[in-house]
Design an enzyme around this catalytic site. Structure first.
Site, PDB file in Angstrom:
ATOM      1  N   LYS A  13       0.684  -1.215   0.032  1.00  0.00           N
ATOM      2  CA  LYS A  13      -0.023  -0.059  -0.166  1.00  0.00           C
ATOM      3  C   LYS A  13       0.934   1.347   0.108  1.00  0.00           C
ATOM      4  O   LYS A  13       0.661   2.134  -0.879  1.00  0.00           O
ATOM      5  CB  LYS A  13      -0.815  -0.060   1.120  1.00  0.00           C
ATOM      6  N   ARG A  88      -9.724   0.935   8.098  1.00  0.00           N
ATOM      7  CA  ARG A  88      -9.409  -0.369   8.422  1.00  0.00           C
ATOM      8  C   ARG A  88     -10.453  -1.178   8.945  1.00  0.00           C
ATOM      9  O   ARG A  88     -10.417  -2.200   9.510  1.00  0.00           O
ATOM     10  CB  ARG A  88      -8.013  -0.592   9.175  1.00  0.00           C
ATOM     11  N   ARG A 127      11.475  -5.721   4.554  1.00  0.00           N
ATOM     12  CA  ARG A 127      11.635  -4.420   4.827  1.00  0.00           C
ATOM     13  C   ARG A 127      12.713  -4.008   6.008  1.00  0.00           C
ATOM     14  O   ARG A 127      13.301  -3.200   6.066  1.00  0.00           O
ATOM     15  CB  ARG A 127      10.338  -4.020   5.053  1.00  0.00           C
ATOM     16  N   ARG A 139      10.569  -0.835  11.888  1.00  0.00           N
ATOM     17  CA  ARG A 139       9.413  -0.689  12.666  1.00  0.00           C
ATOM     18  C   ARG A 139       9.292  -1.604  13.579  1.00  0.00           C
ATOM     19  O   ARG A 139       9.729  -2.716  13.636  1.00  0.00           O
ATOM     20  CB  ARG A 139       8.400  -0.798  11.724  1.00  0.00           C
ATOM     21  N   ARG A 150      -1.158  -8.036  13.299  1.00  0.00           N
ATOM     22  CA  ARG A 150      -1.725  -7.332  12.364  1.00  0.00           C
ATOM     23  C   ARG A 150      -2.528  -8.228  11.324  1.00  0.00           C
ATOM     24  O   ARG A 150      -3.425  -7.961  10.791  1.00  0.00           O
ATOM     25  CB  ARG A 150      -0.492  -6.706  11.637  1.00  0.00           C
TER      26      ARG A 150
HETATM   27  P1  ADP Z   1       0.453  -1.976   7.579  1.00  0.00           P
HETATM   28  O1  ADP Z   1      -0.337  -2.059   6.628  1.00  0.00           O
HETATM   29  O2  ADP Z   1       1.927  -2.520   6.713  1.00  0.00           O
HETATM   30  O3  ADP Z   1       0.367  -2.902   8.719  1.00  0.00           O
HETATM   31  P2  ADP Z   1       0.556   0.392   8.856  1.00  0.00           P
HETATM   32  O4  ADP Z   1       1.634   1.460   8.582  1.00  0.00           O
HETATM   33  O5  ADP Z   1      -0.475   1.020   7.717  1.00  0.00           O
HETATM   34  O6  ADP Z   1       1.210  -0.779   8.518  1.00  0.00           O
HETATM   35  O7  ADP Z   1      -0.190   0.566  10.163  1.00  0.00           O
HETATM   36  C1  ADP Z   1       0.627   0.428  11.244  1.00  0.00           C
HETATM   37  C2  ADP Z   1      -0.242   0.182  12.477  1.00  0.00           C
HETATM   38  O8  ADP Z   1      -1.011   1.498  12.701  1.00  0.00           O
HETATM   39  C3  ADP Z   1      -1.198  -0.805  12.658  1.00  0.00           C
HETATM   40  O9  ADP Z   1      -0.799  -2.093  12.763  1.00  0.00           O
HETATM   41  C4  ADP Z   1      -2.149  -0.096  13.522  1.00  0.00           C
HETATM   42  O10 ADP Z   1      -1.773  -0.391  15.053  1.00  0.00           O
HETATM   43  C5  ADP Z   1      -2.040   1.382  13.288  1.00  0.00           C
HETATM   44  N1  ADP Z   1      -3.021   1.823  12.454  1.00  0.00           N
HETATM   45  C6  ADP Z   1      -2.783   2.384  11.227  1.00  0.00           C
HETATM   46  N2  ADP Z   1      -3.791   2.626  10.589  1.00  0.00           N
HETATM   47  C7  ADP Z   1      -4.904   2.395  11.693  1.00  0.00           C
HETATM   48  C8  ADP Z   1      -6.374   2.528  11.287  1.00  0.00           C
HETATM   49  N3  ADP Z   1      -6.907   2.947  10.360  1.00  0.00           N
HETATM   50  N4  ADP Z   1      -7.070   2.053  12.444  1.00  0.00           N
HETATM   51  C9  ADP Z   1      -6.410   1.435  13.542  1.00  0.00           C
HETATM   52  N5  ADP Z   1      -5.109   1.538  13.821  1.00  0.00           N
HETATM   53  C10 ADP Z   1      -4.445   1.754  12.624  1.00  0.00           C
END
Ligand code: ADP
Length: 197
Positions: A13, A88, A127, A139, A150
């Site tokens: 993404k 999400r 990564r 991260r 996740r």
């Molecule tokens: P990835 O898609 O690789 O898991 P992101 O950087 O999009 O990584 O998200 C990392 C973390 O940030 C998620 O695991 C969650 O804890 C939090 N997060 C990000 N976006 C949201 C969201 N829309 N709702 C709830 N938690 C979120």
């Protein structure tokens, strides 16, 4: 143009959203990046969410909704934006619709990157290794334990978001297993059908 990019953790993404930002000159709004930045800055929100983000669980809807509502109201988002990692949950998707409705705005499309689950952990570990090789801190959630959390959150809370957008006729599914450029070409082809900047 207003886009959502959906996909499992490690689906690509962020990579594709960054490219779309360059191509269309509209901001990439990554809730993950915003939450990590808040954690690093030590803001009240950052302190509240750091442990949750690092563990791989989802942050409460109201926290991300507040961040997104503020962010999409800024002038640079007036011409459009790419939402990366948001919504999400179906509740976040419904609340986003409500937020946009008030502004007399609508989403143009939702791009879903489909990737085999078996490939995801390998991508995330890659990564983490590459980040470390650049001398940067990886991260905190790019490790097998947080990844499992996740993925579980994705299956339970985020996968239903695809069906939500499919019902609205907005969902475009792209093969995220292809090389980065080939995924980009597929997205561009899908975009030709709705671009109206
Ligand atoms: P990835 O898609 O690789 O898991 P992101 O950087 O999009 O990584 O998200 C990392 C973390 O940030 C998620 O695991 C969650 O804890 C939090 N997060 C990000 N976006 C949201 C969201 N829309 N709702 C709830 N938690 C979120």
């Amino acid at each position: 143009m207003r886009l959502v990019v959906l996909g499992a953790p490690g689906a690509g993404k962020g990579t594709q959203s960054a490219r779309l930002m360059q191509k269309y000159g509209i901001p990439q709004l990554s809730t993950g990046d915003m939450l990590r930045a808040a954690a690093v800055a030590g803001t009240p929100v950052g302190r509240q969410v750091k442990e949750i983000v690092d563990s791989g669980s989802l942050v409460p809807d109201e926290v991300v909704l507040k961040i997104i509502a503020e962010r999409i109201s800024r002038p640079d988002a007036a011409r459009g934006f790419i939402l990366d990692g948001f919504p999400r949950t179906v509740n976040q998707a419904e609340e986003l619709d409500a937020l946009l409705r008030v502004k007399d705005m609508k989403l143009d499309a939702v791009i879903e990157l489909k990737v085999d689950e078996s490939a995801l952990l390998g991508r995330i570990e890659k990564r983490a290794t590459e980040t470390a090789a650049r001398g940067c801190a990886a991260r905190a959630d790019d490790n097998p334990k947080a990844f499992r959390t996740r993925l579980a959150a994705y299956r339970k809370m985020t996968a239903p978001v695809s069906a939500y957008y499919a019902r609205q006729g907005l969902l475009k599914t792209v093969d995220g297993m292809a090389p980065i450029d080939a995924v980009a070409t597929q997205i561009d082809r899908a975009a030709e059908s709705f671009v109206r900047i």
